[in-house]
Design a protein around this motif. Structure first.
Motif, PDB file in Angstrom:
ATOM      1  N   HIS A 197       0.678  -1.091   0.002  1.00 12.28           N
ATOM      2  CA  HIS A 197      -0.201   0.016   0.041  1.00 12.28           C
ATOM      3  C   HIS A 197       0.822   1.485  -0.091  1.00 12.28           C
ATOM      4  CE1 HIS A 197      -2.994   2.917   1.486  1.00 12.28           C
ATOM      5  NE2 HIS A 197      -3.945   2.273   1.034  1.00 12.28           N
ATOM      6  N   ASP A 200       2.245   2.551   3.193  1.00  9.20           N
ATOM      7  CA  ASP A 200       3.510   1.743   4.004  1.00  9.20           C
ATOM      8  C   ASP A 200       4.824   2.258   2.954  1.00  9.20           C
ATOM      9  OD1 ASP A 200       1.931   0.317   5.803  1.00  9.20           O
ATOM     10  OD2 ASP A 200       0.860  -0.921   4.031  1.00  9.20           O
ATOM     11  N   THR A 214       5.996   5.723   4.645  1.00  9.42           N
ATOM     12  CA  THR A 214       6.548   5.279   5.867  1.00  9.42           C
ATOM     13  C   THR A 214       7.783   4.868   5.670  1.00  9.42           C
ATOM     14  OG1 THR A 214       4.203   5.213   7.003  1.00  9.42           O
ATOM     15  CG2 THR A 214       6.325   4.133   8.035  1.00  9.42           C
ATOM     16  N   ILE A 215       8.095   3.989   4.897  1.00  8.75           N
ATOM     17  CA  ILE A 215       9.495   3.361   4.867  1.00  8.75           C
ATOM     18  C   ILE A 215      10.256   4.469   4.084  1.00  8.75           C
ATOM     19  CG2 ILE A 215      10.686   1.658   3.781  1.00  8.75           C
ATOM     20  CD1 ILE A 215       8.240  -0.195   4.002  1.00  8.75           C
ATOM     21  N   LYS A 224      14.249  -1.013  -0.689  1.00  9.45           N
ATOM     22  CA  LYS A 224      14.213  -1.034   0.779  1.00  9.45           C
ATOM     23  C   LYS A 224      12.606  -1.451   0.988  1.00  9.45           C
ATOM     24  CE  LYS A 224      16.015  -0.141   4.947  1.00  9.45           C
ATOM     25  NZ  LYS A 224      17.007   0.709   5.774  1.00  9.45           N
ATOM     26  N   VAL A 269      11.605  -5.073   3.088  1.00 12.94           N
ATOM     27  CA  VAL A 269      10.834  -5.004   4.429  1.00 12.94           C
ATOM     28  C   VAL A 269       9.477  -5.967   3.852  1.00 12.94           C
ATOM     29  CG1 VAL A 269       9.299  -3.662   5.863  1.00 12.94           C
ATOM     30  CG2 VAL A 269      11.512  -2.652   5.303  1.00 12.94           C
ATOM     31  N   PHE A 270       8.994  -5.803   2.782  1.00  9.20           N
ATOM     32  CA  PHE A 270       7.835  -6.635   2.595  1.00  9.20           C
ATOM     33  C   PHE A 270       8.120  -8.047   1.990  1.00  9.20           C
ATOM     34  CE2 PHE A 270       5.656  -2.874   3.741  1.00  9.20           C
ATOM     35  CZ  PHE A 270       4.327  -3.248   4.169  1.00  9.20           C
ATOM     36  N   LEU A 298      11.562   1.007  11.902  1.00  5.95           N
ATOM     37  CA  LEU A 298      10.760   0.377  10.879  1.00  5.95           C
ATOM     38  C   LEU A 298      10.647  -1.038  11.070  1.00  5.95           C
ATOM     39  CD1 LEU A 298       9.957   1.790   8.453  1.00  5.95           C
ATOM     40  CD2 LEU A 298      12.173   0.877   7.355  1.00  5.95           C
ATOM     41  N   LEU A 356       8.075  -1.655  13.535  1.00  9.98           N
ATOM     42  CA  LEU A 356       6.589  -1.287  13.010  1.00  9.98           C
ATOM     43  C   LEU A 356       6.243  -2.453  12.013  1.00  9.98           C
ATOM     44  CD1 LEU A 356       4.385   1.009  12.488  1.00  9.98           C
ATOM     45  CD2 LEU A 356       5.518   1.624  10.480  1.00  9.98           C
ATOM     46  N   TYR A 357       7.105  -2.901  11.149  1.00 12.89           N
ATOM     47  CA  TYR A 357       6.592  -4.039  10.253  1.00 12.89           C
ATOM     48  C   TYR A 357       7.347  -5.298  10.659  1.00 12.89           C
ATOM     49  CZ  TYR A 357       4.966  -0.239   7.174  1.00 12.89           C
ATOM     50  OH  TYR A 357       4.540   0.879   6.580  1.00 12.89           O
ATOM     51  N   LEU A 367       3.276  -8.267   8.972  1.00 13.95           N
ATOM     52  CA  LEU A 367       3.329  -8.766   7.549  1.00 13.95           C
ATOM     53  C   LEU A 367       2.471 -10.004   7.051  1.00 13.95           C
ATOM     54  CD1 LEU A 367       7.171  -7.942   7.049  1.00 13.95           C
ATOM     55  CD2 LEU A 367       5.504  -6.528   6.427  1.00 13.95           C
ATOM     56  N   ARG A 377      -0.423 -10.119   4.476  1.00 18.21           N
ATOM     57  CA  ARG A 377      -0.448 -11.065   3.313  1.00 18.21           C
ATOM     58  C   ARG A 377      -1.537 -12.091   3.344  1.00 18.21           C
ATOM     59  NH1 ARG A 377       5.266 -11.550   3.548  1.00 18.21           N
ATOM     60  NH2 ARG A 377       4.963 -12.925   5.501  1.00 18.21           N
ATOM     61  N   GLY A 430      -6.639  -1.600   2.326  1.00 21.09           N
ATOM     62  CA  GLY A 430      -5.866  -0.726   3.229  1.00 21.09           C
ATOM     63  C   GLY A 430      -4.537  -0.984   3.216  1.00 21.09           C
ATOM     64  N   CYS A 431      -3.945  -0.239   4.051  1.00 19.33           N
ATOM     65  CA  CYS A 431      -2.420  -0.372   4.315  1.00 19.33           C
ATOM     66  C   CYS A 431      -2.074  -1.576   5.100  1.00 19.33           C
ATOM     67  CB  CYS A 431      -1.866   0.785   4.799  1.00 19.33           C
ATOM     68  SG  CYS A 431      -2.268   1.077   6.506  1.00 19.33           S
ATOM     69  N   ALA A 432      -0.753  -2.074   5.235  1.00 18.98           N
ATOM     70  CA  ALA A 432      -0.620  -3.261   5.713  1.00 18.98           C
ATOM     71  C   ALA A 432      -0.877  -3.255   7.277  1.00 18.98           C
ATOM     72  CB  ALA A 432       1.000  -3.474   5.797  1.00 18.98           C
ATOM     73  N   PHE A 488       5.269   6.290  15.180  1.00 21.91           N
ATOM     74  CA  PHE A 488       4.867   6.749  13.952  1.00 21.91           C
ATOM     75  C   PHE A 488       3.381   7.352  13.925  1.00 21.91           C
ATOM     76  CE2 PHE A 488       7.886   3.539  13.240  1.00 21.91           C
ATOM     77  CZ  PHE A 488       8.519   3.936  12.021  1.00 21.91           C
ATOM     78  N   ARG A 513       0.641   6.990  11.848  1.00 18.97           N
ATOM     79  CA  ARG A 513      -0.069   5.569  11.341  1.00 18.97           C
ATOM     80  C   ARG A 513      -1.067   5.109  12.457  1.00 18.97           C
ATOM     81  NH1 ARG A 513       2.624   3.477   7.083  1.00 18.97           N
ATOM     82  NH2 ARG A 513       0.651   2.380   7.002  1.00 18.97           N
TER      83      ARG A 513
END
Lengths: 415, 149
Positions: free
Chosen positions: A351, A354, A357-358, A408, A412-413, B4, B7-8, B13, B17, B63-65, B122, B125
């Motif tokens: 998205h 995301d 943000t990264i 990058k 991350v994903f 980072l 966050l992720y 993740l 997915r 939506g976002c992750a 963040f 977010r």
């Protein structure tokens, strides 16, 4: 520093960058990579100083007082109006109305023009590429008047479907609003041709030049349009100042937008008579320092030269288009044949929020979201895109930093 | 860990997915629409409540992750809880994201939801992580669609 008293200057991007104090700051310990100039541009030292100097040395209300300071303030503000006139190649400063920005300029026009000319059953034509600021004011007008808002569609590439234009210009069409450069797609629209075709049907045209004026320049005499709006903050000037330009014969016919001080000739409880243009459309004390600093911003752009700026940004766009296409899973949204320095894209299933943000962790500023153009997003069935947009201070290396940042994101994903 | 990777986290993740309970619920007693105008995220939440307890819950949307994983983990967290327990958890979850916190999140009994503690770094977010919860709140209250604005 670029000397804005001399023109033209040579274009050297490092010299230009040195004029923008903010570009030397760090974000999260990294050099700032600012790729969001379609959102708002950074300000050169000259503009910051012009605003500062106005408050330090010249501040007084204009058009009102007999003392020296007020005279100087008036001269400075009206001098800025003349700079705008020259920048637009307009016939007269009577045609230059200061507003808070493009949004207020279009609201002014929709309100005043609408009141005079748009009645029940009439039509207002806009395009599928408009920013919300060139949709919602017309929508409000149409609801009020019982008129119909019609929309010229866009195709898969992000170009207007001009084959449908003539059919949409009916004998009920009262005005056409069209964006010169799309903030979401980067498309440069053939405004001159559109104006000619609208005029052939007797329809006046408003051009939203917020994204075109800073990067390509505009010449209202050449475009032939009837109204044009732009924002100071997108052309390296301050926020809270913008312009509605209109042909004098049209502005003369518009009823006042807001009532108040400075827009009147005489007031009694029985009858008020209005001031001459452009004051009639500028109620209240304007953004005086903002107007003066906008004039300086236009001087700055002129000193570098729009042709050089456009060439530099074309090179950035070409580099970005090529480099971004190397990123696996990246798709550019908006592939019109004529584009300005705006690249919208989506990345696989990541998205845009995301992505933003990264990239921010790398000190890279891009816009993510719907770009105040939700109908454009809906046209491509996307909730949002990521968007990099360029200004005269961006470098090819910054584009490369964006590409590295996107790699990058994929890491991350786990892509 | 950097901010980072905090966050992720892998759990986020994974739920991004393969979101759990990513479906409409037949015979839902409550439903709600959530919208985050900032990023265009939209989600529809379906809840089946029996005897004051959330028996089934599912969601659909884009939506976002962070928002997707949050919705997914929320459905797991509130299934089987009473309405009062779900509301109480929302309150604590919101504090976890916005309040100052010295105590490790795990210690406070958040279970998997603790992975969202990184969102605190963040601020922009936080809305993504709480969208599903706001939507649940308004769905259960039978009110107007939830918006993060």
């Amino acid at each position: 520093m670029i000397d804005i008293t001399l023109t033209p200057a040579t274009f050297d991007v490092e010299t230009v960058r040195a004029d923008f104090p903010i570009l030397s700051r760090k974000v999260r310990g990294r050099p700032l990579v600012y790729l969001d100039s379609a959102n708002t541009t950074q300000k050169p030292e000259a503009v910051i100083r012009a605003s500062d100097r106005f408050y330090r040395e010249t501040n007084a209300n204009i058009h009102r007082s007999t003392y020296r300071l007020s005279e100087e303030a008036t001269t400075a503000y009206e001098g800025a109006r003349e700079k705008v006139r020259r920048f637009l190649n307009a016939a007269s400063t009577r045609e230059v109305v200061f507003t808070r920005g493009t949004t207020e300029a279009i609201n002014l026009l929709a309100s005043s023009f609408g009141q005079a000319y748009v009645k029940a059953g009439d039509e207002v034509l806009i395009t599928g590429m408009e920013h919300h600021s060139n949709i919602v004011p017309w929508q409000l007008l149409c609801e009020r008047a019982g008129a119909r808002l019609r929309v010229l569609p866009i195709d898969d590439r992000g170009e207007l479907v001009l084959e449908e234009l003539d059919a949409l210009l009916t004998d009920r069409t009262r005005i056409l609003g069209v964006v010169h450069v799309s903030n979401a797609l980067g498309t440069v629209n053939p405004v001159k041709e559109i104006v000619a075709r609208a005029h052939a049907k007797g329809v006046p045209v408003l051009v939203d030049a917020a994204q075109s004026l800073p990067h390509l320049g505009v010449d209202v005499a050449d475009l032939g349009c009837d109204f044009l709006a732009f924002s100071g903050h997108k052309v390296y000037g301050p926020t809270g100042i913008g312009v509605l330009w209109g042909k004098e014969e049209w502005l003369e016919k518009l009823p006042p937008y807001q009532g108040g001080g400075d827009m009147i000739a005489s007031v009694s409880f029985e009858k008020t008579t209005y001031a001459e243009l452009p004051a009639r459309l500028e109620a209240g004390t304007g953004n005086l320092a903002g107007g003066v600093a906008l004039g300086t911003a236009l001087d700055y752009v002129n000193a570098i030269g729009l042709a050089r700026i456009a060439a530099h940004e074309r090179a950035l766009l070409a580099h970005a288009t090529a480099r971004l296409s190397e990123v696996p899973g990246l798709r550019i949204v908006g592939t019109a044949r004529e584009k300005a320095g705006v690249v919208s894209f989506v990345l696989d299933d990541v998205h845009p929020h995301d992505v933003g943000t990264i990239l921010d962790q790398e000190g890279i500023c891009i816009r993510t979201g719907h770009h105040c153009a939700q109908p454009v997003m809906a046209r491509y069935d996307l909730p949002a895109t990521a968007r990099a947009s360029f200004g005269l201070y961006n470098t090819l290396e910054e584009v490369d930093a964006l590409v590295d940042g996107l790699r990058k994101v994929r890491e991350v994903f786990g892509a | 860990m950097t901010a980072l990777t905090d966050l992720y986290q892998e759990v986020i993740l994974d739920h991004n997915r393969s979101p759990r309970n990513f479906r409409a619920i037949e015979g839902a007693t409550h439903s709600g629409l959530g919208h985050n105008p900032l990023c265009g995220d939209q989600l529809t939440l379906y809840v089946k409540v029996e005897d004051g307890t959330i028996r089934e819950i599912g969601f659909q949307g884009k939506g976002c992750a962070i928002s997707k994983a949050s919705a997914s983990l929320m459905t797991e967290a509130v299934k089987g809880k009473t309405l009062a327990e779900a509301e109480e958890l929302f309150g604590r979850f919101h504090d976890l994201l916005t309040g100052p916190s010295d105590v490790p999140a795990e210690a406070k009994g958040f279970g998997k939801l603790a992975v969202f503690s990184g969102v605190r770094e963040f601020p922009v977010r936080v809305k993504c992580a709480t969208l599903a919860w706001h939507t649940l709140h308004s769905a259960l209250a039978g009110g107007s669609p939830a918006s993060t604005e």
